[in-house]
Scaffold this motif. Structure first.
Motif, PDB file in Angstrom:
ATOM      1  N   ASP A 103       1.695  16.131  54.304  1.00  0.00           N
ATOM      2  CA  ASP A 103       1.857  17.295  53.436  1.00  0.00           C
ATOM      3  C   ASP A 103       2.633  16.867  52.194  1.00  0.00           C
ATOM      4  O   ASP A 103       3.291  15.830  52.185  1.00  0.00           O
ATOM      5  N   PHE A 104       2.573  17.705  51.168  1.00  0.00           N
ATOM      6  CA  PHE A 104       3.347  17.467  49.958  1.00  0.00           C
ATOM      7  C   PHE A 104       3.627  18.810  49.294  1.00  0.00           C
ATOM      8  O   PHE A 104       2.992  19.817  49.589  1.00  0.00           O
ATOM      9  N   TYR A 105       4.602  18.787  48.405  1.00  0.00           N
ATOM     10  CA  TYR A 105       4.979  19.995  47.682  1.00  0.00           C
ATOM     11  C   TYR A 105       5.468  19.579  46.301  1.00  0.00           C
ATOM     12  O   TYR A 105       6.252  18.637  46.185  1.00  0.00           O
ATOM     13  N   VAL A 106       5.006  20.268  45.274  1.00  0.00           N
ATOM     14  CA  VAL A 106       5.407  19.958  43.902  1.00  0.00           C
ATOM     15  C   VAL A 106       6.214  21.124  43.369  1.00  0.00           C
ATOM     16  O   VAL A 106       5.795  22.279  43.462  1.00  0.00           O
ATOM     17  N   LYS A 107       7.378  20.817  42.798  1.00  0.00           N
ATOM     18  CA  LYS A 107       8.291  21.858  42.310  1.00  0.00           C
ATOM     19  C   LYS A 107       8.740  21.503  40.903  1.00  0.00           C
ATOM     20  O   LYS A 107       9.161  20.383  40.641  1.00  0.00           O
ATOM     21  N   LYS A 108       8.665  22.463  40.007  1.00  0.00           N
ATOM     22  CA  LYS A 108       9.152  22.290  38.629  1.00  0.00           C
ATOM     23  C   LYS A 108      10.347  23.209  38.442  1.00  0.00           C
ATOM     24  O   LYS A 108      10.246  24.416  38.604  1.00  0.00           O
ATOM     25  N   SER A 109      11.462  22.634  38.083  1.00  0.00           N
ATOM     26  CA  SER A 109      12.662  23.417  37.851  1.00  0.00           C
ATOM     27  C   SER A 109      12.583  24.113  36.494  1.00  0.00           C
ATOM     28  O   SER A 109      12.050  23.560  35.534  1.00  0.00           O
ATOM     29  N   SER A 112      15.119  22.318  33.859  1.00  0.00           N
ATOM     30  CA  SER A 112      15.110  20.859  33.843  1.00  0.00           C
ATOM     31  C   SER A 112      13.759  20.355  33.362  1.00  0.00           C
ATOM     32  O   SER A 112      12.759  21.039  33.446  1.00  0.00           O
ATOM     33  N   TRP A 113      13.730  19.139  32.886  1.00  0.00           N
ATOM     34  CA  TRP A 113      12.481  18.505  32.477  1.00  0.00           C
ATOM     35  C   TRP A 113      11.932  17.633  33.601  1.00  0.00           C
ATOM     36  O   TRP A 113      10.970  16.907  33.415  1.00  0.00           O
ATOM     37  N   ASN A 114      12.536  17.724  34.773  1.00  0.00           N
ATOM     38  CA  ASN A 114      12.098  16.931  35.913  1.00  0.00           C
ATOM     39  C   ASN A 114      11.200  17.743  36.838  1.00  0.00           C
ATOM     40  O   ASN A 114      11.477  18.902  37.119  1.00  0.00           O
ATOM     41  N   THR A 115      10.139  17.121  37.297  1.00  0.00           N
ATOM     42  CA  THR A 115       9.272  17.679  38.326  1.00  0.00           C
ATOM     43  C   THR A 115       9.577  16.923  39.608  1.00  0.00           C
ATOM     44  O   THR A 115       9.683  15.700  39.610  1.00  0.00           O
ATOM     45  N   ILE A 116       9.725  17.659  40.705  1.00  0.00           N
ATOM     46  CA  ILE A 116      10.056  17.048  41.990  1.00  0.00           C
ATOM     47  C   ILE A 116       8.823  17.097  42.880  1.00  0.00           C
ATOM     48  O   ILE A 116       8.196  18.149  43.021  1.00  0.00           O
ATOM     49  N   ILE A 117       8.482  15.958  43.461  1.00  0.00           N
ATOM     50  CA  ILE A 117       7.390  15.895  44.421  1.00  0.00           C
ATOM     51  C   ILE A 117       7.978  15.524  45.781  1.00  0.00           C
ATOM     52  O   ILE A 117       8.623  14.485  45.925  1.00  0.00           O
ATOM     53  N   TYR A 118       7.780  16.421  46.742  1.00  0.00           N
ATOM     54  CA  TYR A 118       8.202  16.183  48.116  1.00  0.00           C
ATOM     55  C   TYR A 118       6.992  15.659  48.888  1.00  0.00           C
ATOM     56  O   TYR A 118       5.936  16.277  48.879  1.00  0.00           O
ATOM     57  N   ILE A 119       7.163  14.544  49.540  1.00  0.00           N
ATOM     58  CA  ILE A 119       6.094  13.928  50.326  1.00  0.00           C
ATOM     59  C   ILE A 119       6.522  13.923  51.791  1.00  0.00           C
ATOM     60  O   ILE A 119       7.577  13.387  52.133  1.00  0.00           O
ATOM     61  N   SER A 130      10.434  13.183  55.349  1.00  0.00           N
ATOM     62  CA  SER A 130      10.198  13.829  54.061  1.00  0.00           C
ATOM     63  C   SER A 130      11.019  13.107  53.001  1.00  0.00           C
ATOM     64  O   SER A 130      12.207  12.849  53.202  1.00  0.00           O
ATOM     65  N   ARG A 131      10.385  12.793  51.882  1.00  0.00           N
ATOM     66  CA  ARG A 131      11.064  12.122  50.772  1.00  0.00           C
ATOM     67  C   ARG A 131      10.790  12.898  49.501  1.00  0.00           C
ATOM     68  O   ARG A 131       9.733  13.512  49.355  1.00  0.00           O
ATOM     69  N   LYS A 132      11.730  12.867  48.578  1.00  0.00           N
ATOM     70  CA  LYS A 132      11.484  13.513  47.299  1.00  0.00           C
ATOM     71  C   LYS A 132      11.613  12.509  46.177  1.00  0.00           C
ATOM     72  O   LYS A 132      12.411  11.580  46.226  1.00  0.00           O
ATOM     73  N   PHE A 133      10.778  12.751  45.153  1.00  0.00           N
ATOM     74  CA  PHE A 133      10.696  11.870  44.006  1.00  0.00           C
ATOM     75  C   PHE A 133      10.755  12.720  42.740  1.00  0.00           C
ATOM     76  O   PHE A 133      10.097  13.751  42.656  1.00  0.00           O
ATOM     77  N   TYR A 134      11.538  12.260  41.776  1.00  0.00           N
ATOM     78  CA  TYR A 134      11.686  12.961  40.507  1.00  0.00           C
ATOM     79  C   TYR A 134      10.802  12.300  39.457  1.00  0.00           C
ATOM     80  O   TYR A 134      10.787  11.075  39.343  1.00  0.00           O
ATOM     81  N   PHE A 135      10.105  13.121  38.690  1.00  0.00           N
ATOM     82  CA  PHE A 135       9.277  12.652  37.589  1.00  0.00           C
ATOM     83  C   PHE A 135       9.737  13.372  36.325  1.00  0.00           C
ATOM     84  O   PHE A 135       9.642  14.598  36.238  1.00  0.00           O
ATOM     85  N   SER A 136      10.235  12.639  35.349  1.00  0.00           N
ATOM     86  CA  SER A 136      10.693  13.234  34.094  1.00  0.00           C
ATOM     87  C   SER A 136       9.533  13.437  33.141  1.00  0.00           C
ATOM     88  O   SER A 136       8.678  12.566  32.994  1.00  0.00           O
ATOM     89  N   LEU A 137       9.507  14.598  32.505  1.00  0.00           N
ATOM     90  CA  LEU A 137       8.546  14.937  31.462  1.00  0.00           C
ATOM     91  C   LEU A 137       7.096  14.784  31.916  1.00  0.00           C
ATOM     92  O   LEU A 137       6.249  14.295  31.173  1.00  0.00           O
ATOM     93  N   GLU A 144      -1.698  17.923  37.775  1.00  0.00           N
ATOM     94  CA  GLU A 144      -2.922  18.365  38.439  1.00  0.00           C
ATOM     95  C   GLU A 144      -3.699  17.200  39.039  1.00  0.00           C
ATOM     96  O   GLU A 144      -4.302  17.331  40.107  1.00  0.00           O
ATOM     97  N   LYS A 145      -3.686  16.042  38.371  1.00  0.00           N
ATOM     98  CA  LYS A 145      -4.347  14.859  38.922  1.00  0.00           C
ATOM     99  C   LYS A 145      -3.703  14.448  40.241  1.00  0.00           C
ATOM    100  O   LYS A 145      -4.397  14.133  41.218  1.00  0.00           O
ATOM    101  N   ILE A 146      -2.378  14.441  40.271  1.00  0.00           N
ATOM    102  CA  ILE A 146      -1.657  14.052  41.492  1.00  0.00           C
ATOM    103  C   ILE A 146      -1.923  15.054  42.601  1.00  0.00           C
ATOM    104  O   ILE A 146      -2.225  14.674  43.742  1.00  0.00           O
ATOM    105  N   ILE A 147      -1.831  16.340  42.281  1.00  0.00           N
ATOM    106  CA  ILE A 147      -2.057  17.377  43.292  1.00  0.00           C
ATOM    107  C   ILE A 147      -3.479  17.283  43.845  1.00  0.00           C
ATOM    108  O   ILE A 147      -3.698  17.350  45.060  1.00  0.00           O
ATOM    109  N   SER A 148      -4.448  17.107  42.962  1.00  0.00           N
ATOM    110  CA  SER A 148      -5.844  17.016  43.388  1.00  0.00           C
ATOM    111  C   SER A 148      -6.062  15.811  44.300  1.00  0.00           C
ATOM    112  O   SER A 148      -6.711  15.920  45.354  1.00  0.00           O
TER     113      SER A 148
END
Length: 164
Positions: A103-109, A112-119, A130-137, A144-148
Protein backbone atom coordinates in the motif's frame (compact mmCIF):
# COMPACT_ATOMS: atom_id res chain seq x y z
CA UNK A 1 6.72 -1.77 -18.14
CA UNK A 2 8.44 1.48 -18.98
CA UNK A 3 10.96 2.78 -16.45
CA UNK A 4 9.90 5.79 -14.34
CA UNK A 5 12.64 8.06 -13.01
CA UNK A 6 11.85 11.23 -11.07
CA UNK A 7 14.65 13.26 -9.53
CA UNK A 8 14.37 16.66 -7.86
CA UNK A 9 18.08 17.40 -7.44
CA UNK A 10 18.05 20.81 -9.17
CA UNK A 11 14.81 21.94 -7.52
CA UNK A 12 16.11 21.01 -4.06
CA UNK A 13 19.48 22.63 -4.76
CA UNK A 14 17.82 25.90 -5.84
CA UNK A 15 15.52 25.81 -2.81
CA UNK A 16 18.51 25.34 -0.50
CA UNK A 17 20.24 28.30 -2.18
CA UNK A 18 17.11 30.39 -1.62
CA UNK A 19 16.90 29.40 2.07
CA UNK A 20 20.57 30.19 2.63
CA UNK A 21 20.30 33.51 0.76
CA UNK A 22 17.25 34.45 2.79
CA UNK A 23 19.19 33.68 5.97
CA UNK A 24 22.06 35.93 4.92
CA UNK A 25 19.82 38.79 3.77
CA UNK A 26 17.28 38.69 6.58
CA UNK A 27 19.35 37.73 9.62
CA UNK A 28 23.13 37.82 9.15
CA UNK A 29 23.47 41.19 7.40
CA UNK A 30 21.07 43.03 9.78
CA UNK A 31 22.89 41.60 12.83
CA UNK A 32 26.27 42.68 11.45
CA UNK A 33 24.94 46.15 10.65
CA UNK A 34 23.25 46.44 14.04
CA UNK A 35 26.37 45.44 15.98
CA UNK A 36 29.06 47.19 13.94
CA UNK A 37 27.28 50.30 12.66
CA UNK A 38 25.09 51.35 15.56
CA UNK A 39 24.43 54.84 14.16
CA UNK A 40 23.47 53.77 10.65
CA UNK A 41 19.91 54.15 9.39
CA UNK A 42 19.40 50.38 9.19
CA UNK A 43 20.61 49.87 12.78
CA UNK A 44 18.32 52.65 14.02
CA UNK A 45 15.40 51.18 12.04
CA UNK A 46 16.03 47.72 13.52
CA UNK A 47 16.28 49.06 17.05
CA UNK A 48 12.96 50.90 16.69
CA UNK A 49 11.19 48.05 14.86
CA UNK A 50 12.49 44.97 16.62
CA UNK A 51 9.33 43.02 15.79
CA UNK A 52 10.33 42.95 12.08
CA UNK A 53 13.66 41.39 12.95
CA UNK A 54 11.98 38.81 15.20
CA UNK A 55 9.48 38.01 12.44
CA UNK A 56 12.33 37.42 9.96
CA UNK A 57 14.01 35.06 12.43
CA UNK A 58 10.75 33.14 12.92
CA UNK A 59 10.35 32.80 9.13
CA UNK A 60 13.92 31.55 8.86
CA UNK A 61 13.35 28.97 11.60
CA UNK A 62 10.25 27.76 9.75
CA UNK A 63 12.24 27.44 6.50
CA UNK A 64 14.88 25.34 8.27
CA UNK A 65 12.30 23.11 9.97
CA UNK A 66 10.39 22.55 6.72
CA UNK A 67 13.62 21.84 4.90
CA UNK A 68 14.46 20.87 1.38
CA UNK A 69 14.82 17.20 0.45
CA UNK A 70 16.85 15.68 -2.37
CA UNK A 71 14.65 12.84 -3.58
CA UNK A 72 14.74 10.23 -6.27
CA UNK A 73 12.26 7.56 -7.26
CA UNK A 74 12.98 4.91 -9.83
CA UNK A 75 10.45 2.27 -10.79
CA UNK A 76 11.32 -0.31 -13.42
CA UNK A 77 9.84 -3.69 -14.33
CA UNK A 78 10.99 -5.43 -11.14
CA UNK A 79 12.30 -2.97 -8.54
CA UNK A 80 11.14 0.18 -6.73
CA UNK A 81 13.99 2.45 -5.58
CA UNK A 82 13.15 5.49 -3.47
CA UNK A 83 15.58 7.75 -1.65
CA UNK A 84 15.02 10.98 0.23
CA UNK A 85 17.49 13.01 2.26
CA UNK A 86 18.10 16.58 3.36
CA UNK A 87 21.62 16.23 2.09
CA UNK A 88 22.35 14.78 -1.30
CA UNK A 89 22.95 11.21 -0.15
CA UNK A 90 21.24 7.83 -0.35
CA UNK A 91 20.98 7.35 3.42
CA UNK A 92 17.20 6.89 3.44
CA UNK A 93 17.00 4.35 0.63
CA UNK A 94 14.25 1.85 -0.04
CA UNK A 95 14.90 -0.88 -2.56
CA UNK A 96 12.04 -3.39 -2.82
CA UNK A 97 10.61 -5.79 -5.39
CA UNK A 98 7.18 -5.09 -6.83
CA UNK A 99 5.57 -8.00 -5.02
CA UNK A 100 6.66 -6.54 -1.66
CA UNK A 101 4.59 -3.36 -2.12
CA UNK A 102 1.28 -3.57 -0.25
CA UNK A 103 0.00 0.00 0.00
CA UNK A 104 1.00 3.64 -0.28
CA UNK A 105 -0.34 7.05 0.64
CA UNK A 106 0.55 10.48 -0.74
CA UNK A 107 0.08 13.56 1.43
CA UNK A 108 0.66 17.22 0.57
CA UNK A 109 0.97 19.60 3.48
CA UNK A 110 -0.83 22.93 3.22
CA UNK A 111 1.96 24.99 4.76
CA UNK A 112 4.91 23.20 3.17
CA UNK A 113 6.44 22.63 -0.24
CA UNK A 114 7.11 19.00 0.66
CA UNK A 115 5.01 16.07 -0.49
CA UNK A 116 5.17 12.98 1.73
CA UNK A 117 4.87 9.49 0.30
CA UNK A 118 4.18 6.69 2.76
CA UNK A 119 5.13 3.25 1.46
CA UNK A 120 3.83 0.11 3.18
CA UNK A 121 5.62 -3.05 2.19
CA UNK A 122 6.01 -6.57 3.46
CA UNK A 123 9.33 -8.03 4.48
CA UNK A 124 10.31 -11.63 5.09
CA UNK A 125 8.13 -13.57 7.51
CA UNK A 126 5.12 -11.36 6.67
CA UNK A 127 6.34 -8.38 8.68
CA UNK A 128 4.73 -5.14 7.51
CA UNK A 129 6.89 -2.04 7.46
CA UNK A 130 5.91 1.54 6.68
CA UNK A 131 8.40 4.18 5.53
CA UNK A 132 7.91 7.80 4.61
CA UNK A 133 9.78 9.83 2.05
CA UNK A 134 9.77 13.59 1.53
CA UNK A 135 9.78 15.11 -1.95
CA UNK A 136 10.39 18.87 -2.21
CA UNK A 137 8.58 20.87 -4.89
CA UNK A 138 6.91 17.88 -6.53
CA UNK A 139 4.61 18.97 -9.34
CA UNK A 140 1.22 17.41 -10.01
CA UNK A 141 2.35 15.63 -13.19
CA UNK A 142 5.13 13.75 -11.39
CA UNK A 143 2.82 13.05 -8.45
CA UNK A 144 0.21 11.53 -10.77
CA UNK A 145 2.87 9.45 -12.55
CA UNK A 146 4.04 7.99 -9.24
CA UNK A 147 0.50 7.33 -8.01
CA UNK A 148 -0.47 5.69 -11.30
CA UNK A 149 2.60 3.47 -11.39
CA UNK A 150 2.25 2.39 -7.75
CA UNK A 151 -1.47 1.68 -8.23
CA UNK A 152 -0.65 -0.48 -11.26
CA UNK A 153 1.90 -2.43 -9.22
CA UNK A 154 -0.62 -3.01 -6.42
CA UNK A 155 -3.25 -4.16 -8.94
CA UNK A 156 -0.74 -6.54 -10.52
CA UNK A 157 0.16 -7.89 -7.08
CA UNK A 158 -3.53 -8.50 -6.26
CA UNK A 159 -4.07 -10.14 -9.64
CA UNK A 160 -1.03 -12.40 -9.17
CA UNK A 161 -2.10 -13.15 -5.59
CA UNK A 162 -5.37 -14.65 -6.85
CA UNK A 163 -3.45 -17.28 -8.81
CA UNK A 164 -1.13 -18.37 -6.00
Amino acid sequence: MKKLLINNYYKAKNLNIFIFSFLVISVVIPVILYTSLENSLIAQFLSKNLIIFILLIVIQIYLFITGSYYSKIKIDSYIINISSSRFNSDVNLLDIKHDMLKDFYVKKSIFSWNTIIYINFIKKNNIYISRKFYFSLMNEIDKEKIISRLNNIIKDNEWLGEFK
